[in-house]
Write a protein that holds these residues in place. Structure first.
Motif, PDB file in Angstrom:
ATOM      1  N   VAL A 296       0.867  -1.180   0.000  1.00  0.00           N
ATOM      2  CA  VAL A 296       0.000   0.000   0.000  1.00  0.00           C
ATOM      3  C   VAL A 296       0.907   1.235   0.000  1.00  0.00           C
ATOM      4  O   VAL A 296       2.096   1.125   0.295  1.00  0.00           O
ATOM      5  CB  VAL A 296      -0.918   0.014   1.244  1.00  0.00           C
ATOM      6  N   PRO A 297       0.358   2.405  -0.340  1.00  0.00           N
ATOM      7  CA  PRO A 297       1.202   3.606  -0.277  1.00  0.00           C
ATOM      8  C   PRO A 297       1.707   3.799   1.147  1.00  0.00           C
ATOM      9  O   PRO A 297       0.955   3.642   2.102  1.00  0.00           O
ATOM     10  CB  PRO A 297       0.238   4.736  -0.651  1.00  0.00           C
ATOM     11  N   ASN A 329       7.222   5.098  -0.925  1.00  0.00           N
ATOM     12  CA  ASN A 329       7.504   3.791  -1.519  1.00  0.00           C
ATOM     13  C   ASN A 329       7.034   3.785  -2.971  1.00  0.00           C
ATOM     14  O   ASN A 329       6.813   4.837  -3.565  1.00  0.00           O
ATOM     15  CB  ASN A 329       6.902   2.666  -0.661  1.00  0.00           C
ATOM     16  N   ALA A 330       6.830   2.588  -3.531  1.00  0.00           N
ATOM     17  CA  ALA A 330       6.548   2.485  -4.963  1.00  0.00           C
ATOM     18  C   ALA A 330       5.138   2.930  -5.341  1.00  0.00           C
ATOM     19  O   ALA A 330       4.809   3.025  -6.518  1.00  0.00           O
ATOM     20  CB  ALA A 330       6.794   1.054  -5.416  1.00  0.00           C
ATOM     21  N   LYS A 331       4.308   3.205  -4.345  1.00  0.00           N
ATOM     22  CA  LYS A 331       2.934   3.622  -4.636  1.00  0.00           C
ATOM     23  C   LYS A 331       2.789   5.129  -4.446  1.00  0.00           C
ATOM     24  O   LYS A 331       3.487   5.735  -3.636  1.00  0.00           O
ATOM     25  CB  LYS A 331       1.973   2.908  -3.690  1.00  0.00           C
ATOM     26  N   LEU A 332       1.816   5.660  -5.157  1.00  0.00           N
ATOM     27  CA  LEU A 332       1.561   7.089  -5.034  1.00  0.00           C
ATOM     28  C   LEU A 332       0.919   7.409  -3.689  1.00  0.00           C
ATOM     29  O   LEU A 332       0.124   6.637  -3.185  1.00  0.00           O
ATOM     30  CB  LEU A 332       0.610   7.491  -6.157  1.00  0.00           C
ATOM     31  N   GLY A 333       1.257   8.532  -3.116  1.00  0.00           N
ATOM     32  CA  GLY A 333       0.683   8.861  -1.829  1.00  0.00           C
ATOM     33  C   GLY A 333       0.114  10.266  -1.767  1.00  0.00           C
ATOM     34  O   GLY A 333       0.702  11.220  -2.262  1.00  0.00           O
ATOM     35  N   GLU A 334      -1.065  10.389  -1.177  1.00  0.00           N
ATOM     36  CA  GLU A 334      -1.679  11.699  -0.936  1.00  0.00           C
ATOM     37  C   GLU A 334      -1.511  11.973   0.550  1.00  0.00           C
ATOM     38  O   GLU A 334      -2.012  11.226   1.384  1.00  0.00           O
ATOM     39  CB  GLU A 334      -3.158  11.621  -1.311  1.00  0.00           C
ATOM     40  N   VAL A 335      -0.787  13.038   0.853  1.00  0.00           N
ATOM     41  CA  VAL A 335      -0.357  13.242   2.228  1.00  0.00           C
ATOM     42  C   VAL A 335      -0.824  14.599   2.741  1.00  0.00           C
ATOM     43  O   VAL A 335      -0.837  15.579   1.995  1.00  0.00           O
ATOM     44  CB  VAL A 335       1.188  13.141   2.310  1.00  0.00           C
ATOM     45  N   TYR A 336      -1.252  14.633   3.981  1.00  0.00           N
ATOM     46  CA  TYR A 336      -1.594  15.893   4.639  1.00  0.00           C
ATOM     47  C   TYR A 336      -0.595  16.169   5.754  1.00  0.00           C
ATOM     48  O   TYR A 336      -0.372  15.319   6.611  1.00  0.00           O
ATOM     49  CB  TYR A 336      -2.999  15.821   5.249  1.00  0.00           C
ATOM     50  N   PHE A 337      -0.025  17.356   5.718  1.00  0.00           N
ATOM     51  CA  PHE A 337       0.786  17.832   6.839  1.00  0.00           C
ATOM     52  C   PHE A 337      -0.111  18.761   7.650  1.00  0.00           C
ATOM     53  O   PHE A 337      -0.641  19.733   7.105  1.00  0.00           O
ATOM     54  CB  PHE A 337       2.006  18.612   6.350  1.00  0.00           C
ATOM     55  N   PHE A 406       2.260  18.642  15.393  1.00  0.00           N
ATOM     56  CA  PHE A 406       2.452  18.409  13.958  1.00  0.00           C
ATOM     57  C   PHE A 406       2.188  16.941  13.652  1.00  0.00           C
ATOM     58  O   PHE A 406       2.732  16.058  14.298  1.00  0.00           O
ATOM     59  CB  PHE A 406       3.888  18.780  13.562  1.00  0.00           C
ATOM     60  N   THR A 407       1.300  16.693  12.696  1.00  0.00           N
ATOM     61  CA  THR A 407       0.994  15.307  12.332  1.00  0.00           C
ATOM     62  C   THR A 407       1.065  15.131  10.820  1.00  0.00           C
ATOM     63  O   THR A 407       0.898  16.091  10.063  1.00  0.00           O
ATOM     64  CB  THR A 407      -0.432  14.910  12.781  1.00  0.00           C
ATOM     65  N   VAL A 408       1.323  13.920  10.409  1.00  0.00           N
ATOM     66  CA  VAL A 408       1.329  13.587   8.982  1.00  0.00           C
ATOM     67  C   VAL A 408       0.331  12.460   8.767  1.00  0.00           C
ATOM     68  O   VAL A 408       0.396  11.431   9.432  1.00  0.00           O
ATOM     69  CB  VAL A 408       2.730  13.136   8.515  1.00  0.00           C
ATOM     70  N   TYR A 409      -0.608  12.700   7.867  1.00  0.00           N
ATOM     71  CA  TYR A 409      -1.613  11.682   7.543  1.00  0.00           C
ATOM     72  C   TYR A 409      -1.464  11.254   6.090  1.00  0.00           C
ATOM     73  O   TYR A 409      -1.142  12.064   5.223  1.00  0.00           O
ATOM     74  CB  TYR A 409      -3.032  12.241   7.705  1.00  0.00           C
ATOM     75  N   LEU A 410      -1.748   9.989   5.862  1.00  0.00           N
ATOM     76  CA  LEU A 410      -1.715   9.464   4.505  1.00  0.00           C
ATOM     77  C   LEU A 410      -3.127   9.048   4.128  1.00  0.00           C
ATOM     78  O   LEU A 410      -3.810   8.387   4.920  1.00  0.00           O
ATOM     79  CB  LEU A 410      -0.786   8.248   4.482  1.00  0.00           C
ATOM     80  N   ASN A 411      -3.572   9.434   2.941  1.00  0.00           N
ATOM     81  CA  ASN A 411      -4.852   8.946   2.427  1.00  0.00           C
ATOM     82  C   ASN A 411      -4.580   7.924   1.343  1.00  0.00           C
ATOM     83  O   ASN A 411      -3.952   8.245   0.335  1.00  0.00           O
ATOM     84  CB  ASN A 411      -5.663  10.100   1.816  1.00  0.00           C
ATOM     85  N   ASP A 412      -5.049   6.720   1.551  1.00  0.00           N
ATOM     86  CA  ASP A 412      -4.937   5.710   0.502  1.00  0.00           C
ATOM     87  C   ASP A 412      -6.298   5.634  -0.169  1.00  0.00           C
ATOM     88  O   ASP A 412      -7.157   4.843   0.215  1.00  0.00           O
ATOM     89  CB  ASP A 412      -4.528   4.376   1.134  1.00  0.00           C
ATOM     90  N   VAL A 413      -6.472   6.499  -1.170  1.00  0.00           N
ATOM     91  CA  VAL A 413      -7.782   6.646  -1.804  1.00  0.00           C
ATOM     92  C   VAL A 413      -8.195   5.341  -2.487  1.00  0.00           C
ATOM     93  O   VAL A 413      -9.330   4.891  -2.359  1.00  0.00           O
ATOM     94  CB  VAL A 413      -7.753   7.817  -2.820  1.00  0.00           C
ATOM     95  N   ALA A 414      -7.263   4.700  -3.168  1.00  0.00           N
ATOM     96  CA  ALA A 414      -7.583   3.492  -3.939  1.00  0.00           C
ATOM     97  C   ALA A 414      -8.147   2.384  -3.040  1.00  0.00           C
ATOM     98  O   ALA A 414      -9.021   1.632  -3.449  1.00  0.00           O
ATOM     99  CB  ALA A 414      -6.345   3.001  -4.669  1.00  0.00           C
TER     100      ALA A 414
END
Ligand SMILES: [Zn+2]
Length: 435
Positions: A296-297, A329-337, A406-414
């Motif tokens: 997964v991303p 990693n090898a997958k695309l990632g949509e990230v929120y800071f 400060f937080t970092v979130y990842l959205n794995d839309v797929a």
């Protein structure tokens, strides 16, 4: 005589269970929570996902592991030996380093009163280097049969307390129940590699959700209702099964008592890695390919050196500049800071405003679409990233100091897996100039 001993052991365990309401139960359950971030002091977002595939380490990783002070040579050797069992089945190495090593991935505390538990996979990064990521409650590894026999020879026929056993252990150490130790070590290292509790498998267990069930978890794990719901009852939709079937033989399965289920289902502890455990770790960390087919991303945040927060009176706002390295990693990632304010009593500041509002609390964020296989350094050699929060959007604080999280979130839309928390850090409280 032998029969007496067996009966007395049963008595001992019963007595101790009654005594040791919370922690000192000889056969302690695992108190690992599925996503520690969910229960971190401020973070209470309901849909925080479980750790799973988003928090596995890189395939082929060598994890640096050390012991925190405590634990004798023999018990340490047994921990290392049993932890390494996973190496045979997955493409991951455990490198045990000296206690004084400053930077490690996994830190083990052998002690008493902290239960058995571990950070799940890369959630270990959420903890500081001087804090352990894994606890073992060594009293539950004691060879009770042996120590009980000694107490009886001295004329002590019980009821016994854990203190009696501890005293015997001081003069006659290293009598361990190696079967139990092996079970628990492999289980906790399963968590450290990113595995979750198998009883969480969607629909596998028909849990009894009565008040007495909640009471049981409160007494044995110290969990409140929300924590029980999250860790035991409401995990199905967050669980990433990697296409595997429910495996009641998994080392990651809790034992289940008939009263805990509505259909009387029960299960004894498993003592060895199951066929399914070996298959799952091989799928997550394959030896014969570069990446897991279930990849997964993911983003890896490392070298987080500082979180600089400046009240800039010229620009009339807070300038927030975290310094860290990020790798995708090898997958695309949509990230929120995201940066949110919190008060000195650890609460977010709520807002109903249209702007500078993150999930109902005062915050500022940036959304970034990151390219695959990229490494970026933020605010290391040059200033290249900031979050800005205008003073005007901060409610009246009446002189109260606030900190910035400060937080970092990842959205794995797929995969419809949103808001995966990948990192958090917070600044010391400070005063903010206001009108
Ligand atoms: Zn566990």
């Amino acid at each position: 005589m032998k029969r007496y001993l067996v009966l007395s052991i049963a008595g001992l365990i019963g007595t101790l269970t009654l005594f040791g309401q919370k922690r000192n139960i000889p056969k302690a359950g695992c108190s690992t929570v599925l996503s520690e971030a969910m229960f971190a002091k401020k973070d209470t977002v309901k849909d925080r996902g479980v750790a799973d595939n988003y928090h596995t380490w890189e395939n082929g990783v060598t994890l640096r592991v050390k012991f925190m002070p405590g634990g004798g040579k023999m018990i340490r050797e047994k921990v290392m030996q049993n932890a390494r069992e996973w190496e045979m089945h997955g493409n991951v190495k455990l490198q045990f380093v000296p206690d004084n090593e400053p930077v490690t991935d996994i830190r083990i505390k052998l002690g008493q009163g902290l239960g058995h538990n571990s950070a799940v996979g890369t959630e270990a990064k959420f903890r500081s280097q001087n804090e352990q990521t894994m606890n073992f409650d060594t009293i539950s590894f004691a060879d009770f049969r042996h120590y009980l026999g000694k107490l009886q020879k001295k004329g002590n026929y019980g009821p016994y307390t854990t203190r009696d056993v501890e005293k015997e252990m001081q003069t006659d150490p290293d009598r361990w129940d190696l079967k139990e130790l092996r079970r628990v070590v492999m289980h906790e290292f399963g968590h450290a590699l990113g595995l979750l509790h198998e009883q969480s498998f969607p629909g596998a267990i028909k849990w009894n959700r009565s008040d007495s069930a909640y009471q049981y978890y409160l007494e044995t794990q110290g969990w409140n209702r929300a924590k029980v719901d999250f860790n035991v009852f409401e995990v199905a939709e967050q669980f990433y099964t990697n296409g595997t079937a429910y495996d009641p033989k998994s080392i990651m399965h809790y034992s289940v008592e008939p009263w805990q289920t509505t259909d009387g289902f029960s299960l004894k502890d498993n003592y060895e890695l199951s066929y399914g455990d070996k298959g799952l770790i091989a799928a997550l960390y394959p030896k014969d390919r570069k990446e897991s087919v279930n990849l997964v991303p993911k983003i890896t945040i490392s070298n987080f050196t500082k979180l600089t927060v400046t009240a800039n009176t010229t620009r009339k706002g807070l300038v927030i500049q975290p310094s860290f390295d990020l790798k995708t990693n090898a997958k695309l990632g949509e990230v929120y800071f995201v940066a949110r304010l919190f008060t000195t009593d650890d609460k977010y500041i709520s807002t109903s405003g249209l702007f500078y509002n993150w999930a109902g609390s005062v915050g500022t964020y940036k959304k970034v679409n990151l390219l695959p296989n990229t490494k970026i350094s933020y605010n290391k050699l040059k200033k290249n990233f900031e979050l800005f929060l205008p003073f005007d959007y901060i409610p009246a604080l009446n002189g109260e100091q606030v900190g910035v999280e400060f937080t970092v979130y990842l959205n794995d839309v797929a995969n419809s897996q949103m808001n995966k928390l990948m990192y958090f850090s917070s600044s010391a409280p400070m005063s903010i100039p206001q009108r």
